[in-house]
Design a protein around this motif. Structure first.
Motif, PDB file in Angstrom:
ATOM      1  N   THR A  11     -23.437  41.943 -57.711  1.00 47.48           N
ATOM      2  CA  THR A  11     -22.871  41.912 -56.369  1.00 47.48           C
ATOM      3  C   THR A  11     -22.161  43.226 -56.111  1.00 47.48           C
ATOM      4  O   THR A  11     -21.324  43.649 -56.913  1.00 47.48           O
ATOM      5  CB  THR A  11     -21.866  40.749 -56.229  1.00 47.48           C
ATOM      6  N   VAL A  12     -22.489  43.886 -55.021  1.00 48.62           N
ATOM      7  CA  VAL A  12     -21.858  45.160 -54.694  1.00 48.62           C
ATOM      8  C   VAL A  12     -20.349  44.961 -54.561  1.00 48.62           C
ATOM      9  O   VAL A  12     -19.885  44.099 -53.807  1.00 48.62           O
ATOM     10  CB  VAL A  12     -22.427  45.737 -53.385  1.00 48.62           C
ATOM     11  N   GLY A  13     -19.593  45.719 -55.330  1.00 52.02           N
ATOM     12  CA  GLY A  13     -18.147  45.588 -55.314  1.00 52.02           C
ATOM     13  C   GLY A  13     -17.619  44.429 -56.120  1.00 52.02           C
ATOM     14  O   GLY A  13     -16.395  44.246 -56.232  1.00 52.02           O
ATOM     15  N   GLY A  14     -18.516  43.632 -56.710  1.00 53.81           N
ATOM     16  CA  GLY A  14     -18.101  42.482 -57.490  1.00 53.81           C
ATOM     17  C   GLY A  14     -17.903  42.833 -58.949  1.00 53.81           C
ATOM     18  O   GLY A  14     -18.171  43.956 -59.387  1.00 53.81           O
ATOM     19  N   PRO A  15     -17.438  41.877 -59.745  1.00 51.77           N
ATOM     20  CA  PRO A  15     -17.228  42.142 -61.168  1.00 51.77           C
ATOM     21  C   PRO A  15     -18.548  42.321 -61.898  1.00 51.77           C
ATOM     22  O   PRO A  15     -19.557  41.702 -61.559  1.00 51.77           O
ATOM     23  CB  PRO A  15     -16.503  40.885 -61.652  1.00 51.77           C
ATOM     24  N   ARG A 237     -34.066  44.231 -57.761  1.00 51.00           N
ATOM     25  CA  ARG A 237     -33.325  43.562 -56.682  1.00 51.00           C
ATOM     26  C   ARG A 237     -34.287  42.982 -55.639  1.00 51.00           C
ATOM     27  O   ARG A 237     -34.074  41.875 -55.127  1.00 51.00           O
ATOM     28  CB  ARG A 237     -32.365  44.546 -56.016  1.00 51.00           C
ATOM     29  N   ASP A 238     -35.344  43.699 -55.319  1.00 57.03           N
ATOM     30  CA  ASP A 238     -36.333  43.183 -54.374  1.00 57.03           C
ATOM     31  C   ASP A 238     -37.004  41.928 -54.929  1.00 57.03           C
ATOM     32  O   ASP A 238     -37.220  40.949 -54.195  1.00 57.03           O
ATOM     33  CB  ASP A 238     -37.390  44.247 -54.079  1.00 57.03           C
ATOM     34  N   ARG A 248     -36.038  26.410 -54.452  1.00 50.42           N
ATOM     35  CA  ARG A 248     -35.826  25.159 -53.746  1.00 50.42           C
ATOM     36  C   ARG A 248     -34.351  24.911 -53.446  1.00 50.42           C
ATOM     37  O   ARG A 248     -34.005  23.978 -52.737  1.00 50.42           O
ATOM     38  CB  ARG A 248     -36.372  24.000 -54.586  1.00 50.42           C
ATOM     39  N   ASN A 249     -33.467  25.712 -54.011  1.00 47.04           N
ATOM     40  CA  ASN A 249     -32.043  25.526 -53.772  1.00 47.04           C
ATOM     41  C   ASN A 249     -31.348  26.859 -53.973  1.00 47.04           C
ATOM     42  O   ASN A 249     -31.955  27.831 -54.374  1.00 47.04           O
ATOM     43  CB  ASN A 249     -31.469  24.482 -54.733  1.00 47.04           C
ATOM     44  N   SER A 250     -30.073  26.918 -53.662  1.00 49.80           N
ATOM     45  CA  SER A 250     -29.322  28.164 -53.799  1.00 49.80           C
ATOM     46  C   SER A 250     -28.227  28.060 -54.856  1.00 49.80           C
ATOM     47  O   SER A 250     -27.176  28.670 -54.733  1.00 49.80           O
ATOM     48  CB  SER A 250     -28.693  28.530 -52.444  1.00 49.80           C
ATOM     49  N   LEU A 251     -28.458  27.260 -55.896  1.00 49.82           N
ATOM     50  CA  LEU A 251     -27.446  27.080 -56.925  1.00 49.82           C
ATOM     51  C   LEU A 251     -27.419  28.258 -57.899  1.00 49.82           C
ATOM     52  O   LEU A 251     -26.407  28.496 -58.550  1.00 49.82           O
ATOM     53  CB  LEU A 251     -27.688  25.772 -57.693  1.00 49.82           C
ATOM     54  N   THR A 252     -28.523  28.961 -58.039  1.00 49.85           N
ATOM     55  CA  THR A 252     -28.550  30.120 -58.919  1.00 49.85           C
ATOM     56  C   THR A 252     -28.070  31.349 -58.141  1.00 49.85           C
ATOM     57  O   THR A 252     -28.195  31.419 -56.926  1.00 49.85           O
ATOM     58  CB  THR A 252     -29.961  30.371 -59.456  1.00 49.85           C
ATOM     59  N   LYS A 253     -27.520  32.322 -58.874  1.00 48.76           N
ATOM     60  CA  LYS A 253     -27.027  33.523 -58.201  1.00 48.76           C
ATOM     61  C   LYS A 253     -28.196  34.395 -57.770  1.00 48.76           C
ATOM     62  O   LYS A 253     -29.259  34.414 -58.398  1.00 48.76           O
ATOM     63  CB  LYS A 253     -26.082  34.295 -59.124  1.00 48.76           C
ATOM     64  N   LEU A 254     -27.966  35.136 -56.698  1.00 56.09           N
ATOM     65  CA  LEU A 254     -29.024  35.968 -56.117  1.00 56.09           C
ATOM     66  C   LEU A 254     -29.408  37.105 -57.055  1.00 56.09           C
ATOM     67  O   LEU A 254     -30.590  37.293 -57.379  1.00 56.09           O
ATOM     68  CB  LEU A 254     -28.556  36.520 -54.771  1.00 56.09           C
ATOM     69  N   HIS A 255     -28.438  37.914 -57.503  1.00 58.69           N
ATOM     70  CA  HIS A 255     -28.713  39.074 -58.343  1.00 58.69           C
ATOM     71  C   HIS A 255     -27.930  38.979 -59.646  1.00 58.69           C
ATOM     72  O   HIS A 255     -26.792  38.500 -59.673  1.00 58.69           O
ATOM     73  CB  HIS A 255     -28.326  40.370 -57.624  1.00 58.69           C
ATOM     74  N   ASP A 256     -28.546  39.482 -60.712  1.00 62.55           N
ATOM     75  CA  ASP A 256     -27.894  39.529 -62.018  1.00 62.55           C
ATOM     76  C   ASP A 256     -27.378  40.949 -62.263  1.00 62.55           C
ATOM     77  O   ASP A 256     -27.925  41.924 -61.735  1.00 62.55           O
ATOM     78  CB  ASP A 256     -28.908  39.148 -63.109  1.00 62.55           C
ATOM     79  N   ASP A 257     -26.330  41.069 -63.071  1.00 64.68           N
ATOM     80  CA  ASP A 257     -25.912  42.395 -63.518  1.00 64.68           C
ATOM     81  C   ASP A 257     -27.078  43.032 -64.284  1.00 64.68           C
ATOM     82  O   ASP A 257     -27.782  42.350 -65.044  1.00 64.68           O
ATOM     83  CB  ASP A 257     -24.699  42.295 -64.441  1.00 64.68           C
TER      84      ASP A 257
END
Length: 266
Positions: A11-15, A237-238, A248-257
Motif C-alpha cells: 500500500t502506497v504510504g502504508g507499512p 501490481r497489474d 469472489r470476495n474482497s477478504l484478501t489484500k489487493l497488493h502484497d509487499d
C-alpha cells in the motif's frame, strides 16, 4: 560482485512488513507475517519491528567465522526473543513471525538458507534453479479447500487457525518466530562460488510473478530484476489488480509487499 536491493510496500504510504539488507558477502530477505487484530499476538512491537531486528541480527552473526547459516539464524532468533522484554507475552498463539532467505559467500562456497515461503533463484552455470520451502503450501488442509469453495470471513478464520496449529511443529511447517529451534528445520545447502553467475532472494510478493501469475519464467525473472526491477513490480501490481477484480470476495489484500535482492557474482 554487485548487489541490488528493492522493497515496495503493498500500500502506497502504508507499512512494509518485508525487509531486505546486505552486509559484506551476506544478504537477507524477510517476509513478515501479517497478524489479524484480536488474534493474540502478545507483542506490542509489531511485525515490521520483528523483521528489521531479525535481519540485523542475522547479518551480525553471519560475520562469525564458525557455524552454518542455521546456527546464524538460531542465534539471531534468540537475540530477538530477548529484545521483546517482559512487556510481550510470546506464549500467546500469534507472536510476530517472518519467512526468510539468507545467502552468504564464505570459503569458496555460496551458502543458502530458506525458511517458509521465501524463494531463492540461482543461475548455476547457465542453469536456473529455484530453492524454496514449500511445506506450508504442501499441507493438505480441508480448511484451504473450504476457502476455495466458499471464501467467507469465517472460512478464512478457520484456515488461519489451522495453519497456526501446524506452525513450528513436526509434520507442519516452520517459520521464524519466538522459537529459535525453528532454525534447525530450515532448507539449506551451498554451491561452489565459481559455479554461480547470479542469485536472487525474494519474498512471495515477487516470486508470484512466476509461480502464481505466470508473467515469465525464473530466468526471465532474474533478467528483469537486473535490468528493470521497477517495471517488474508494476507488472506484478497489474496482475494483482486483475486477480482481485476476478475474486469472489474482497477478504484478501489487493497488493502484497514486494521485496528482492539481486546479486551478480560473475
Amino acid at each position: 560482485m554487485s548487489i541490488q536491493l528493492m522493497s515496495e510496500a503493498g500500500t502506497v504510504g502504508g507499512p512494509n512488513e518485508d525487509f531486505v539488507a546486505a552486509e559484506g558477502t551476506t544478504v537477507v530477505v524477510l517476509d513478515g507475517v501479517s497478524t489479524v487484530p484480536g488474534n493474540g499476538s502478545g507483542c506490542h512491537h509489531g511485525t515490521a519491528w520483528f523483521a528489521g531486528e531479525l535481519a540485523g541480527r542475522v547479518l551480525e552473526h553471519a560475520q562469525a567465522p564458525e557455524g552454518g547459516l542455521d546456527d546464524v539464524l538460531y542465534r539471531a532468533l534468540a537475540d530477538v526473543v530477548g529484545l521483546h522484554g517482559d512487556a510481550c507475552d510470546l506464549s500467546l498463539p500469534d507472536p510476530p513471525a517472518a519467512a526468510l532467505a539468507v545467502v552468504r559467500e564464505r570459503q569458496g562456497r555460496m551458502e543458502y538458507l530458506v525458511l517458509c515461503d521465501c524463494t531463492i533463484v540461482a543461475d548455476i552455470g547457465g542453469t536456473v534453479q529455484r530453492i524454496t520451502d514449500d511445506r506450508l503450501s504442501a499441507l493438505d488442509l480441508p480448511e484451504r479447500r473450504a476457502v476455495l469453495e466458499d471464501p467467507t470471513r469465517a472460512a478464512y478464520a478457520a484456515l488461519l487457525e489451522a495453519k497456526r496449529r501446524r506452525r513450528n511443529t513436526p509434520g507442519g511447517y516452520w517459520v521464524a518466530a519466538s522459537e529459535p529451534a525453528a532454525a534447525w528445520a530450515a532448507v539449506k545447502g551451498s554451491f561452489p562460488v565459481g559455479d554461480v553467475r547470479r542469485i536472487a532472494l525474494m519474498t512471495d510478493g515477487v516470486s508470484c510473478a512466476v509461480d502464481r501469475y505466470r508473467l515469465m519464467d525464473w530466468a526471465g525473472l532474474l533478467d528483469t530484476l537486473e535490468d528493470e526491477p521497477a517495471a517488474l513490480v508494476r507488472r506484478i501490481r497489474d496482475a494483482e489488480q486483475r486477480a482481485f477484480r476476478g475474486a469472489r470476495n474482497s477478504l484478501t489484500k489487493l497488493h502484497d509487499d514486494a521485496t528482492a535482492a539481486y546479486w551478480r557474482i560473475a
